[in-house]
Design a protein around this motif. Structure first.
Motif: not given
Length: 306
Positions: A172-188, A203-211
């Motif tokens: 639940a840290s901001t780092k954890a949030l970024v890590k989860e989105v990066a994992r799902q989008k398969n980006i660094d 902007a409506g990004d589904k992955v980010c909204l769900e994360a």
């Protein structure tokens, strides 16, 4: 007007500022955090030479800071662990020094002139690369038997996996949030920031909204637990994310859902953002110095006379 030099030692930057006794922020700046203890002490000494009229130096530090000057627990700057940091700083700078944990300093700032002023039982939680915090009982900082009072980020919330290392900071840290989105989008992960995650969600990004939906829920679960462990008057949330105007509303929405689901729960946590944001640690460190002024001065005079 008395002025004090305050340092905020972070994993990326060493912030410093000149703070008045009336809590005025007269000047702030930052440099990249040195990669060694020697480099840190040298940088602090060079900066202190620019402010020779400062009545004392106050330091906000990561880790579990003991009264005698050792930094215990764990933090991103491993070189802080081991030697007596406060003693080394006083020898280098030749001035009275107060040093305290960074989240505790943020809490001190809120009690000085922030959203905890006039209150007694308060929890302060700081969201960043992890989740730190501070516990205040009857207006007094509670450090605990092992200096880990307020280390909320160590909580385990995942009961589905035995022997899990999935602590609250990693969920639940901001780092954890970024890590989860990066994992799902398969980006660094290094190519993504928390601000970008929020912008993409807007902007409506589904992955980010769900994360973000999961992020707010896990935050709310931890806050609910803290409420029923300690029953504070208010839980204040700090860190860069606290500047978001929708943060409290989104967490409250998740808390409402929890309160509806748990039929025994009758007390909903009262939450708010910290009043002080980017300068909170600097201000709180000076507040701590003022609280312990006599001890700081007495200690340095004793050293000078020996």
């Amino acid at each position: 007007m008395n002025k004090y030099l305050a340092f905020d030692i972070g994993g990326t930057f060493l912030k410093y500022g000149v703070i008045s006794e009336e809590m005025g922020v007269l000047e702030t700046n930052k440099v990249k955090t040195p990669d060694s203890l020697e480099g840190l002490l040298t940088a602090m000494k060079e900066i202190s030479h620019l402010y020779k009229d400062a009545k004392g130096v106050a330091v906000s530090s990561p880790g579990a800071v003991s009264e005698d000057g050792f930094i215990k627990g764990s933090c991103a700057l491993r070189y802080l662990h081991g030697p007596n940091i406060k003693q080394l700083m006083e020898e280098q700078l030749n001035v009275p020094i107060f040093m305290e944990n960074d989240a505790h300093c943020a809490g001190y700032a809120e009690f000085w002139k922030g959203n905890a002023k006039g209150k007694k039982d308060v929890l302060v939680m700081v969201l960043g690369t992890g989740i730190g915090g501070a516990v205040f009982k009857n207006g007094v900082l509670h450090k605990g038997a092992n200096l880990h009072g307020g280390e909320f980020g160590y909580m385990l919330l995942n009961t589905a996996v035995q022997n899990s290392n999935d602590v609250w900071s990693r969920r639940a840290s901001t780092k954890a949030l970024v890590k989860e989105v990066a994992r799902q989008k398969n980006i660094d992960m290094a190519s993504l920031s928390g601000e970008q995650v929020f912008s993409m969600a807007e902007a409506g990004d589904k992955v980010c909204l769900e994360a973000l939906d999961r992020f707010y829920h896990i935050l709310a679960v931890g806050i609910y637990n803290l409420q029923y462990i300690y029953d504070p008057e208010i839980i204040l949330i700090g860190g860069g994310i606290s500047a978001r105007e929708d943060l409290i509303d989104n967490i409250n929405e998740k808390l409402d859902g929890i309160m509806e689901a748990v039929d025994l729960a009758k007390i909903k946590p009262t939450i708010a953002s910290c009043h002080f944001r980017q300068d909170a640690n600097l201000l709180g460190a000076v507040y701590g110095w003022l609280k312990e002024r006599d001890g700081c001065i007495r200690r340095i005079n004793t050293k000078l006379n020996n």
